[in-house]
Scaffold this active site. Structure first.
Site, PDB file in Angstrom:
ATOM      1  N   LYS A 113       0.831  -1.219   0.000  1.00 13.46           N
ATOM      2  CA  LYS A 113       0.000   0.000   0.000  1.00 13.46           C
ATOM      3  C   LYS A 113       0.859   1.260   0.000  1.00 13.46           C
ATOM      4  CE  LYS A 113      -4.476  -1.606   1.425  1.00 13.46           C
ATOM      5  NZ  LYS A 113      -5.686  -1.409   2.193  1.00 13.46           N
ATOM      6  N   LYS A 143      -4.573  -9.911  -5.720  1.00 14.16           N
ATOM      7  CA  LYS A 143      -5.790 -10.054  -4.915  1.00 14.16           C
ATOM      8  C   LYS A 143      -6.865  -9.071  -5.396  1.00 14.16           C
ATOM      9  CE  LYS A 143      -6.338  -7.875  -0.930  1.00 14.16           C
ATOM     10  NZ  LYS A 143      -7.509  -7.453  -0.149  1.00 14.16           N
ATOM     11  N   LYS A 160     -10.696  -3.462  -3.395  1.00 18.77           N
ATOM     12  CA  LYS A 160     -11.605  -2.327  -3.625  1.00 18.77           C
ATOM     13  C   LYS A 160     -10.883  -1.188  -4.327  1.00 18.77           C
ATOM     14  CE  LYS A 160     -13.677  -2.733   0.913  1.00 18.77           C
ATOM     15  NZ  LYS A 160     -12.510  -2.755   1.808  1.00 18.77           N
TER      16      LYS A 160
HETATM   17  N1  AQP Z   1      -9.733 -10.756  -2.641  1.00 16.40           N
HETATM   18  C1  AQP Z   1     -10.174 -11.196  -1.477  1.00 16.40           C
HETATM   19  N2  AQP Z   1     -10.461 -12.514  -1.318  1.00 16.40           N
HETATM   20  C2  AQP Z   1     -10.920 -12.987  -0.114  1.00 16.40           C
HETATM   21  N3  AQP Z   1     -11.110 -12.181   0.960  1.00 16.40           N
HETATM   22  C3  AQP Z   1     -10.838 -10.867   0.837  1.00 16.40           C
HETATM   23  N4  AQP Z   1     -10.930  -9.832   1.687  1.00 16.40           N
HETATM   24  C4  AQP Z   1     -10.541  -8.692   1.062  1.00 16.40           C
HETATM   25  N5  AQP Z   1     -10.193  -8.954  -0.204  1.00 16.40           N
HETATM   26  C5  AQP Z   1     -10.361 -10.304  -0.381  1.00 16.40           C
HETATM   27  C6  AQP Z   1     -11.392  -9.955   3.064  1.00 16.40           C
HETATM   28  O1  AQP Z   1     -12.447  -9.025   3.255  1.00 16.40           O
HETATM   29  C7  AQP Z   1     -12.400  -8.547   4.598  1.00 16.40           C
HETATM   30  C8  AQP Z   1     -12.458  -7.059   4.582  1.00 16.40           C
HETATM   31  O2  AQP Z   1     -11.359  -6.508   3.904  1.00 16.40           O
HETATM   32  P1  AQP Z   1     -10.987  -5.001   4.166  1.00 16.40           P
HETATM   33  O3  AQP Z   1     -12.004  -4.128   3.607  1.00 16.40           O
HETATM   34  O4  AQP Z   1     -10.769  -4.774   5.597  1.00 16.40           O
HETATM   35  O5  AQP Z   1      -9.591  -4.726   3.572  1.00 16.40           O
HETATM   36  P2  AQP Z   1      -8.807  -5.343   2.457  1.00 16.40           P
HETATM   37  O6  AQP Z   1      -8.496  -6.734   2.795  1.00 16.40           O
HETATM   38  O7  AQP Z   1      -7.596  -4.515   2.277  1.00 16.40           O
HETATM   39  O8  AQP Z   1      -9.818  -5.243   1.259  1.00 16.40           O
HETATM   40  P3  AQP Z   1      -9.641  -4.615  -0.095  1.00 16.40           P
HETATM   41  O9  AQP Z   1     -10.836  -4.983  -0.851  1.00 16.40           O
HETATM   42  O10 AQP Z   1      -8.332  -4.975  -0.687  1.00 16.40           O
HETATM   43  O11 AQP Z   1      -9.739  -3.072   0.204  1.00 16.40           O
HETATM   44  P4  AQP Z   1      -8.724  -1.900  -0.021  1.00 16.40           P
HETATM   45  O12 AQP Z   1      -8.427  -1.885  -1.462  1.00 16.40           O
HETATM   46  O13 AQP Z   1      -9.474  -0.705   0.465  1.00 16.40           O
HETATM   47  O14 AQP Z   1      -7.517  -2.198   0.805  1.00 16.40           O
HETATM   48  C9  AQP Z   1     -11.119  -9.087   5.223  1.00 16.40           C
HETATM   49  O15 AQP Z   1     -11.457 -10.200   6.027  1.00 16.40           O
HETATM   50  C10 AQP Z   1     -10.311  -9.527   4.048  1.00 16.40           C
HETATM   51  O16 AQP Z   1      -9.450 -10.596   4.359  1.00 16.40           O
END
Ligand code: AQP
Length: 324
Positions: free
Chosen positions: A112, A193, A196
Site C-alpha cells: 500500500k 488479490k 476495492k
Molecule cells: N480478494 C479477497 N479474497 C478474499 N477475501 C478478501 N478480503 C478482502 N479482499 C479479499 C477480506 O475481506 C475482509 C475485509 O477486507 P478489508 O475491507 O478490511 O480490507 P482489504 O483486505 O484490504 O480489502 P480490499 O478490498 O483490498 O480493500 P482496499 O483496497 O481498500 O484495501 C477481510 O477479512 C479480508 O481478508
C-alpha cells in the site's frame, strides 16, 4: 458462555465478491455459534485519504451490506469502529509495546505504501489498530480472508508481548479462513488479490453490480490460450473463476467444468454469481431505503459492546499502572 468472534470490513470503496466470499459469507454462517461482533472499520479506512461525504455514505452502505449478506442484527452486534472510543485508546496502549520492526515487515504496508506519494503514519500503524479491535473484545476467533493472516499473526505476537510484560490480560485470538474463497483474485489480473482500491472496471465484481455488468466482467476475465477447461493444467485465471463458482454455488463442482469451452464455463460461473448476489442486492435495497432502521441497528450494536470495550481498556490501563 459462547466464545466471541470479531471481524471487520473497511468502508473504503465498493465491496466486492472477494469481501463477501472471504469474509461476510463466512460470518453469516458462523454467527449463531458465537457471540459475534462485526465492525465497519472506518478508522482503518482513513489510513488512506477518504472524501468525507463519500466515507459517511460508505459507512451506511457497508452496514446495509452486512445485513443483506445475512448478518442478523438480533444475533450479532454490528458496530461502527469510530463510535466506540476504546478502539483508538487501546490502539495507543498497544502501540507502546509494539517494536517498529514488526510493522515494517507487514506485506500490506509495503504494497500500500508503494502506491502513496506521502505515507501517513496511520498506514504503518494499521495492524496495531486491528490488534486493538480484536483484543478490545477478547475475541477468541477472527474470520478473515487469507490476506489478513499476517496481521493476525502479528496480533497474537502483540498480545503475547503485552501479557508477558504486564501479566495475563488478553485472550489469544485464532484465525478462521473459509475453505473456498479465502483469496479471490482480480478478474483482469489473477496474480493480484481482488481489491476495492485497484483501478480498472474489469478488476472486481461489486456486490451491487448489475447482472449485465457482472456477465460482461466475467466474460472479459483473463484466462489463457487453451479453448477449454483442462483440470490437469489450470491457469491462475481459470483457478480463480472455479473458486468463485464453487464458493457461490455449492452445486458447482470443479469436475463438471472439465473440458467445458471457456465461453460456456464463464456463463456457468456468471449464473452462479448472479444467483448468489440477487437476493443480497434485493435485501440491500430494502435496508438502505430505511435509514432509521439502520441507525437503530448501529446504535443497538454499540450499546451492547460498550461495556466489554470499557472493561478491557480499564483492565489494560490498570495492568500498565496507568491512572484508572
Ligand atoms: N480478494 C479477497 N479474497 C478474499 N477475501 C478478501 N478480503 C478482502 N479482499 C479479499 C477480506 O475481506 C475482509 C475485509 O477486507 P478489508 O475491507 O478490511 O480490507 P482489504 O483486505 O484490504 O480489502 P480490499 O478490498 O483490498 O480493500 P482496499 O483496497 O481498500 O484495501 C477481510 O477479512 C479480508 O481478508
Amino acid at each position: 458462555m459462547k466464545a466471541r468472534v470479531l471481524s471487520g470490513v473497511q468502508p473504503s470503496g465498493n465491496l466486492h465478491i472477494g469481501n463477501y466470499l472471504g469474509a461476510l459469507k463466512n460470518w453469516a454462517e458462523i454467527q449463531g455459534q458465537y457471540e459475534s461482533i462485526f465492525c465497519i472499520v472506518d478508522l482503518h479506512a482513513i489510513t488512506i485519504y477518504q472524501q468525507p461525504a463519500e466515507l459517511a455514505a460508505k459507512i451506511r452502505e457497508t452496514a446495509a451490506l452486512f445485513i443483506a449478506s445475512g448478518i442478523d442484527p438480533e444475533q450479532s452486534s454490528i458496530i461502527v469502529q469510530s463510535s466506540v472510543s476504546g478502539h483508538a485508546e487501546l490502539s495507543w496502549l498497544l502501540t507502546c509495546v509494539t517494536p517498529l520492526g514488526w510493522l515494517y515487515r507487514m506485506t500490506q504496508f509495503k504494497t500500500k505504501s508503494e502506491k502513496q506519494e506521502t505515507i501517513g503514519a496511520g498506514l504503518l500503524q494499521y495492524p496495531v489498530l486491528m490488534t486493538a479491535d480484536i483484543l478490545l473484545y477478547q475475541a477468541a476467533l477472527v474470520p478473515v480472508g487469507d490476506d489478513q493472516s499476517q496481521h493476525l499473526e502479528l496480533a497474537r505476537d502483540i498480545a503475547q508481548r503485552f501479557n508477558s510484560l504486564y501479566g495475563e490480560t488478553f485472550v489469544m485470538p485464532a484465525t478462521s479462513l473459509p475453505s473456498v474463497g479465502a483469496r479471490i483474485m482480480g478478474l483482469d489480473d489473477p496474480t493480484q488479490k481482488m481489491s476495492k482500491s485497484a483501478p480498472g472496471t474489469g478488476h472486481a465484481i461489486g456486490l451491487l453490480d448489475d447482472p449485465k455488468v457482472i456477465a460482461k466482467k466475467i466474460g472479459r476475465a483473463t484466462t489463457d490460450s487453451s479453448p477449454a477447461v483442462d483440470l490437469e493444467n489450470i491457469s491462475p485465471g481459470i483457478a480463480n473463476l472455479l473458486a468463485i463458482g464453487e464458493a457461490c454455488d455449492p452445486t458447482f463442482r470443479k469436475e463438471t467444468a472439465a473440458s467445458m469451452r471457456y465461453g460456456d464455463f464463464k456463463k456457468r460461473v456468471t449464473e452462479a454469481v448472479i444467483s448468489r448476489l440477487e437476493p443480497i442486492q434485493k435485501k440491500y435495497r430494502e435496508v438502505i431505503a430505511d435509514p432509521g432502521y439502520l441507525e437503530g441497528v448501529l446504535a443497538d450494536g454499540r450499546q451492547r459492546v460498550l461495556p466489554i470495550a470499557e472493561e478491557t481498556v480499564r483492565k489494560t490501563k490498570a495492568a500498565m499502572g496507568l491512572y484508572v
